[in-house]
Structure formats: C-alpha cells, structure tokens
Scaffold this motif. Structure first.
Motif, short mmCIF file in Angstrom:
data_model
loop_
_atom_site.label_atom_id
_atom_site.label_comp_id
_atom_site.label_asym_id
_atom_site.label_seq_id
_atom_site.Cartn_x
_atom_site.Cartn_y
_atom_site.Cartn_z
N MET A 229 -30.88 -5.98 21.41
CA MET A 229 -29.52 -6.29 21.85
C MET A 229 -29.48 -6.55 23.36
SD MET A 229 -26.12 -3.88 21.47
CE MET A 229 -26.87 -2.59 22.49
N PHE A 230 -30.15 -5.70 24.15
CA PHE A 230 -30.18 -5.90 25.60
C PHE A 230 -30.95 -7.18 25.95
CE2 PHE A 230 -29.57 -1.16 25.83
CZ PHE A 230 -28.30 -1.22 26.34
N GLN A 235 -30.41 -12.78 27.94
CA GLN A 235 -30.61 -14.22 27.74
C GLN A 235 -29.30 -14.98 27.72
OE1 GLN A 235 -32.90 -14.44 24.15
NE2 GLN A 235 -34.78 -13.65 25.12
N GLY A 236 -28.16 -14.30 27.77
CA GLY A 236 -26.86 -14.96 27.83
C GLY A 236 -26.19 -15.16 26.48
N LYS A 237 -26.64 -14.49 25.46
CA LYS A 237 -26.04 -14.65 24.14
C LYS A 237 -24.77 -13.81 24.03
CE LYS A 237 -30.24 -15.76 21.55
NZ LYS A 237 -31.11 -15.99 22.70
N THR A 238 -23.85 -14.24 23.15
CA THR A 238 -22.59 -13.54 22.95
C THR A 238 -22.77 -12.39 21.96
OG1 THR A 238 -21.96 -15.05 21.16
CG2 THR A 238 -21.31 -15.66 23.40
N MET A 239 -21.73 -11.55 21.87
CA MET A 239 -21.79 -10.41 20.97
C MET A 239 -21.84 -10.85 19.51
SD MET A 239 -21.83 -7.72 22.94
CE MET A 239 -21.31 -6.40 21.86
N LYS A 240 -21.10 -11.88 19.16
CA LYS A 240 -21.12 -12.36 17.78
C LYS A 240 -22.48 -12.93 17.42
CE LYS A 240 -16.15 -13.40 17.45
NZ LYS A 240 -15.14 -14.45 17.19
N HIS A 241 -23.09 -13.64 18.35
CA HIS A 241 -24.43 -14.19 18.11
C HIS A 241 -25.46 -13.06 17.96
CE1 HIS A 241 -27.64 -17.38 19.36
NE2 HIS A 241 -27.81 -16.94 18.11
N ILE A 253 -22.28 -3.32 16.65
CA ILE A 253 -22.87 -3.74 17.92
C ILE A 253 -22.01 -3.27 19.09
CG2 ILE A 253 -23.53 -5.74 19.31
CD1 ILE A 253 -25.43 -5.21 17.05
N VAL A 254 -20.68 -3.38 18.93
CA VAL A 254 -19.77 -2.93 20.00
C VAL A 254 -19.88 -1.42 20.20
CG1 VAL A 254 -17.35 -2.78 20.68
CG2 VAL A 254 -18.22 -4.87 19.62
N LEU A 273 -23.91 -6.44 32.40
CA LEU A 273 -24.45 -7.79 32.55
C LEU A 273 -25.00 -8.01 33.96
CD1 LEU A 273 -21.76 -9.86 30.60
CD2 LEU A 273 -24.02 -9.16 29.82
N HIS A 274 -24.32 -7.45 34.96
CA HIS A 274 -24.82 -7.57 36.33
C HIS A 274 -26.15 -6.83 36.50
CE1 HIS A 274 -24.70 -8.05 40.65
NE2 HIS A 274 -24.82 -6.74 40.81
N LEU A 275 -26.28 -5.65 35.86
CA LEU A 275 -27.54 -4.91 35.92
C LEU A 275 -28.66 -5.67 35.22
CD1 LEU A 275 -29.17 -2.33 36.54
CD2 LEU A 275 -28.27 -1.36 34.41
N LEU A 276 -28.38 -6.24 34.07
CA LEU A 276 -29.40 -7.02 33.35
C LEU A 276 -29.80 -8.26 34.15
CD1 LEU A 276 -28.04 -6.79 29.69
CD2 LEU A 276 -29.96 -5.55 30.69
#
Length: 288
Positions: A229-230, A235-241, A253-254, A273-276
C-alpha cells in the motif's frame, strides 16, 4: 739522652691541628709534587665513576624485554579482549562480518579507526556496491546510514526487507536523526530493523552494536500488504486503485491507512504523502 725517632715506637705529643688534617685529608704525591685531597672529594669522585659506569652499561642494554614483568595480573576483561583480538586477526583478511553503507567520510574513518578494527569491516557507498558481500556466511551486522544515501531511501528499504527475509541471522541497523520523528518512526516500522540515533556519542554507539540484539517486535512492523500500500502511494496511485490492486475493500484500505497514521504520529494523509515523497527522491533531486 738521645732524641727519639718518630717511627721507633715512642709516643709523640698530641697535636690537634695535625690530627684534623690527617682525619679530613690525605697527602698524595704525584710526580714529585704534593697534593692535599679531602676524603669527601675522594668519595664523591668514586660515586661519579660508579654512576658513569652504570649509565654506560644501561646505554648498551635494550629498552624492551621479551617477557616483561607485570606486577599485577591483568583483569579478566583484558584477557578476553586479547583472546578476541587474536581470534579476529587469525581469520583470513577476506572474511568480513560488518558492513557499513555510508558516504560520510568522517563516519567511515571513525568506524574503521576508532570504533572497530578495520581488518574485518568494510565500507561501501551504496547497497548495490555491497551486494556481492551479502551472501557471505560470516556477515553478521549491516549498518546503513540513511541520512547520507545518494539513492532513494524507499528503494533501499525495499532491498533491506528482501535481504532480511532471506537472511534471518543478519542484524540490520539503520542510522537516522531522532529530531525527524515521523521519519524515525517510519524506519522503525519498515521492517525487522534496529534504528539508532545518528547523533549518539562514540561509547553508547559502540555498545549498542556490541550488545546482543533483542528479538524484534514483529507486531509493530509493516506487514507485506501495508508495505505494498505504501509503495503504491509513493508511486502516485489513488486509494481506489490500491484497493483494486490488493483485492481488498476500499474501507479496509482506509482503516489500515488511518491506523498507521496514528502510529507514525502524522496528522493527515497529506503529511504521509509528503513523507513518502522525501523517501523516494534521491540526491540528484537536491543537487541537480
């Protein structure tokens, strides 16, 4: 009555001045000349000759001895340390049991010269250069300086996770700055690693590496599903993806994501997202 000769046994009258001269000085004749030398001067000259002969013998005597005399027996720790050094230096030089991954020259020098003997240690600037050493059977410690890596730290964590999965006996240590709390917590939960503060003094740092490692608490580590998941978030993928990719419900997932946000001490998803993003960029993004 004839006069008595001085040496015919007759008693001579007492002369105190002459007695003092005889007691404190001797009349000596050298080449027809008379000299009066005191006994104290004779003793002093004798001591000086003895001192000169002693220093002359010391000059030719070696300063070291083959078996030096030790007044006190060495402590038990010194004997064990000496035995350990003998065993370490008896091994072939090609054997390495500790590897440091760092581009910090000061840390590398202190590692080889100050902390441990440089004979069984090796320093590499990246994990790719040290890849051929990871399969050695004598390798027991791998220390990675996460602050000085030139490559992506997230990809380095992925490599270390795979390495820890294949080599259970390898102890992996990560060096990070304690002031960056979210990053420090993320590195601690990223895998079966032991995270050390980079600003530790020399003695506690060496003691932390020499202390037998305690079992790692796996319950607080990221499981494979959450690591995927991380990785997808980086890689910029959305939660649904991500839910579709992992074949899991969206709410699951949430829930997992919110649980890890509280564990890392992050307020919201934007902070994660900023940390990743900080973990995925390399040195070229800073200097390029």
């Amino acid at each position: 009555m004839p006069a008595c000769h001085p040496f015919n046994g007759a008693k001579q009258p007492h002369n105190p001045l002459q007695h003092n001269i005889r007691a404190h000085s001797l009349r000596m004749v050298f080449f027809g000349q008379h000299f009066s030398v005191r006994k104290s001067e004779i003793r002093l000259r004798g001591k000086m000759r003895t001192f000169i002969r002693r220093e002359k013998n010391r000059r030719h005597r070696p300063d070291h001895r083959v078996l030096p005399y030790r007044e006190y027996p060495p402590p038990v720790f010194d004997r064990l340390e000496y035995l350990t050094q003998q065993l370490s230096f008896a091994l072939p030089e090609c054997i390495i049991n500790q590897i440091l991954i760092s581009t910090d020259c000061f840390l590398s020098y202190a590692w080889n010269r100050g902390l441990f003997s440089g004979k069984r240690n090796a320093v590499f600037s990246s994990l790719d250069l040290a890849h051929h050493r990871f399969a050695e059977p004598h390798l027991s410690h791998l220390i990675v300086d996460m602050e000085s890596l030139l490559t992506s730290r997230f990809s380095a964590l992925e490599t270390l996770r795979q390495l820890a999965l294949h080599n259970r006996k390898l102890h992996i240590y990560l060096l990070a700055t304690k002031s960056d709390t979210p990053l420090f917590n993320f590195l601690r939960a990223a895998g079966p690693f032991r995270v050390l503060k980079r600003e530790l003094p020399v003695t506690p740092f060496r003691q932390a590496l020499l202390t037998p490692a305690s079992p790692v608490d796996v319950s607080r580590k990221f499981p494979p599903v959450e690591w995927q998941m991380f990785t997808a978030l980086a890689q910029g993928k959305t939660m649904k993806h991500i839910a579709h990719l992992l074949n899991l419900p969206y709410h699951r997932i949430v829930y997992r994501l919110n649980t890890r946000l509280r564990q890392l001490g992050l307020p919201d998803r934007q902070s994660l997202l900023h940390l990743l993003h900080r973990l995925t960029i390399d040195a070229n993004h800073y200097w390029g």
